[in-house]
Design a protein around this motif. Structure first.
Motif, PDB file in Angstrom:
ATOM      1  N   ASP A  41       0.933  -1.213   0.063  1.00 52.61           N
ATOM      2  CA  ASP A  41       0.009   0.143   0.213  1.00 52.61           C
ATOM      3  C   ASP A  41       0.869   1.401  -0.024  1.00 52.61           C
ATOM      4  N   HIS A  42       1.982   1.281   0.915  1.00 57.88           N
ATOM      5  CA  HIS A  42       2.746   2.295   0.773  1.00 57.88           C
ATOM      6  C   HIS A  42       3.461   2.675  -0.373  1.00 57.88           C
ATOM      7  N   LEU A  43       4.051   1.477  -1.103  1.00 62.30           N
ATOM      8  CA  LEU A  43       4.741   1.657  -2.266  1.00 62.30           C
ATOM      9  C   LEU A  43       3.847   2.110  -3.367  1.00 62.30           C
ATOM     10  N   ILE A  44       2.884   1.491  -3.684  1.00 62.73           N
ATOM     11  CA  ILE A  44       1.731   1.864  -4.347  1.00 62.73           C
ATOM     12  C   ILE A  44       1.325   3.564  -4.360  1.00 62.73           C
ATOM     13  N   GLY A  45       0.998   3.558  -3.045  1.00 62.28           N
ATOM     14  CA  GLY A  45       0.870   5.254  -2.744  1.00 62.28           C
ATOM     15  C   GLY A  45       2.015   5.903  -3.222  1.00 62.28           C
ATOM     16  N   GLY A  46       3.286   5.505  -2.867  1.00 60.16           N
ATOM     17  CA  GLY A  46       4.314   6.496  -3.230  1.00 60.16           C
ATOM     18  C   GLY A  46       4.423   6.454  -4.752  1.00 60.16           C
ATOM     19  N   LEU A  47       3.931   5.522  -5.444  1.00 58.84           N
ATOM     20  CA  LEU A  47       4.298   5.810  -6.893  1.00 58.84           C
ATOM     21  C   LEU A  47       3.174   6.568  -7.457  1.00 58.84           C
ATOM     22  N   VAL A  48       1.820   6.477  -6.901  1.00 58.23           N
ATOM     23  CA  VAL A  48       0.716   7.102  -7.514  1.00 58.23           C
ATOM     24  C   VAL A  48       1.163   8.716  -7.210  1.00 58.23           C
ATOM     25  N   TYR A  49       1.455   8.886  -5.931  1.00 58.40           N
ATOM     26  CA  TYR A  49       1.928  10.446  -5.590  1.00 58.40           C
ATOM     27  C   TYR A  49       2.873  10.912  -6.666  1.00 58.40           C
ATOM     28  N   ARG A  50       3.899  10.043  -6.802  1.00 60.30           N
ATOM     29  CA  ARG A  50       5.053  10.646  -7.662  1.00 60.30           C
ATOM     30  C   ARG A  50       4.590  10.857  -9.253  1.00 60.30           C
ATOM     31  N   LEU A  51       3.623   9.989  -9.516  1.00 57.53           N
ATOM     32  CA  LEU A  51       3.087  10.156 -10.930  1.00 57.53           C
ATOM     33  C   LEU A  51       2.220  11.488 -10.947  1.00 57.53           C
ATOM     34  N   MET A  52       1.446  11.898  -9.595  1.00 58.20           N
ATOM     35  CA  MET A  52       0.402  12.744  -9.967  1.00 58.20           C
ATOM     36  C   MET A  52       0.821  14.191  -9.379  1.00 58.20           C
ATOM     37  N   VAL A  53       1.857  14.217  -8.374  1.00 58.15           N
ATOM     38  CA  VAL A  53       2.328  15.444  -7.930  1.00 58.15           C
ATOM     39  C   VAL A  53       3.805  15.667  -8.445  1.00 58.15           C
ATOM     40  N   SER A  54       3.871  16.886  -9.264  1.00 57.75           N
ATOM     41  CA  SER A  54       5.567  17.255  -9.537  1.00 57.75           C
ATOM     42  C   SER A  54       6.527  17.222  -8.388  1.00 57.75           C
ATOM     43  N   MET A  55       7.718  17.169  -8.741  1.00 59.32           N
ATOM     44  CA  MET A  55       8.680  17.200  -7.933  1.00 59.32           C
ATOM     45  C   MET A  55       9.093  18.703  -7.597  1.00 59.32           C
ATOM     46  N   THR A  56       9.501  19.138  -6.362  1.00 59.63           N
ATOM     47  CA  THR A  56      10.077  20.406  -6.280  1.00 59.63           C
ATOM     48  C   THR A  56      11.187  20.404  -6.833  1.00 59.63           C
ATOM     49  N   GLU A  57      11.843  21.574  -6.907  1.00 56.87           N
ATOM     50  CA  GLU A  57      13.255  21.699  -7.818  1.00 56.87           C
ATOM     51  C   GLU A  57      14.310  20.708  -6.824  1.00 56.87           C
ATOM     52  N   THR A  58      14.125  20.797  -5.334  1.00 50.13           N
ATOM     53  CA  THR A  58      15.297  20.196  -4.631  1.00 50.13           C
ATOM     54  C   THR A  58      14.996  18.677  -4.903  1.00 50.13           C
ATOM     55  N   GLU A  59      13.753  18.152  -4.618  1.00 49.43           N
ATOM     56  CA  GLU A  59      13.292  16.800  -5.007  1.00 49.43           C
ATOM     57  C   GLU A  59      13.986  16.386  -6.446  1.00 49.43           C
ATOM     58  N   LEU A  60      13.812  17.465  -7.434  1.00 48.33           N
ATOM     59  CA  LEU A  60      14.151  16.717  -8.565  1.00 48.33           C
ATOM     60  C   LEU A  60      15.731  16.503  -8.680  1.00 48.33           C
ATOM     61  N   HIS A  61      16.392  17.443  -8.103  1.00 45.95           N
ATOM     62  CA  HIS A  61      18.056  17.642  -8.288  1.00 45.95           C
ATOM     63  C   HIS A  61      18.297  16.152  -7.351  1.00 45.95           C
ATOM     64  N   GLU A  62      17.896  15.846  -6.314  1.00 47.31           N
ATOM     65  CA  GLU A  62      18.224  14.651  -5.574  1.00 47.31           C
ATOM     66  C   GLU A  62      17.828  13.656  -6.121  1.00 47.31           C
ATOM     67  N   SER A  63      16.660  13.336  -6.687  1.00 46.42           N
ATOM     68  CA  SER A  63      16.299  12.267  -7.407  1.00 46.42           C
ATOM     69  C   SER A  63      17.110  11.856  -8.656  1.00 46.42           C
ATOM     70  N   ILE A  64      17.429  12.960  -9.383  1.00 45.07           N
ATOM     71  CA  ILE A  64      18.498  12.701 -10.656  1.00 45.07           C
ATOM     72  C   ILE A  64      19.961  12.194 -10.085  1.00 45.07           C
TER      73      ILE A  64
END
Length: 151
Positions: A41-64
């Motif tokens: 549930d947490h895993l799928i929730g995280g995936l859904v959140y990331r699909l539908m909510v854009s990353m902030t600039e900081t999150e984008l740099h960290e994830s890249i």
């Protein structure tokens, strides 16, 4: 470096950065649920959140940066044999024993959890704006199917 790698590498990196960020969200969801581990549930929730909510600039740099590290590790791995076969054996889930159920939405009222509840309500009608997002959504649908969870 061949041309195929130069074309495909940025797509893989973008996908890995999305998954990496989704895992961070999944970890937050697990912590807010007072769970010791990340559940489907947490895993799928995280995936859904990331699909539908854009990353902030900081999150984008960290994830890249995380995606680059993963790709570097893959490039420099000496082993040609995959450890995935061993993982499949350890975590083999028989779909026959799983009872279909609805994904458990988070109960916390923080920004992430409340945004996720809205995302879950709108997920069924969500239309992807590019092929990468569609592939990400397809992976969510696949995870839901494997765990017999519906949103």
């Amino acid at each position: 470096m061949d041309l195929d790698y130069e074309v495909v590498a940025p797509l893989i990196q973008a996908y890995l950065s999305q998954v990496s960020s989704a895992m961070k969200v999944s970890d937050i969801l697990a912590k807010h649920d007072n769970s010791v581990e990340i559940t489907p549930d947490h895993l799928i929730g995280g995936l859904v959140y990331r699909l539908m909510v854009s990353m902030t600039e900081t999150e984008l740099h960290e994830s890249i940066d995380t995606a680059k590290e993963i790709m570097d590790k893959i490039e420099h791995t000496d082993s040609e044999e995959s450890d995935y076969d061993e993982l499949d054996e350890c975590y083999d889930i028989s779909n026959d024993t799983i009872i279909p159920r609805k994904l458990k939405p988070p109960k916390c009222n923080c920004d992430i959890c409340s945004h996720l509840r809205v995302c879950l309500l709108n997920y069924k009608d969500y239309e992807c704006n590019d092929e990468l997002a569609q592939r990400f959504k397809d992976s969510i649908d696949s995870a839901c199917e494997k765990h017999k969870i519906y949103i």
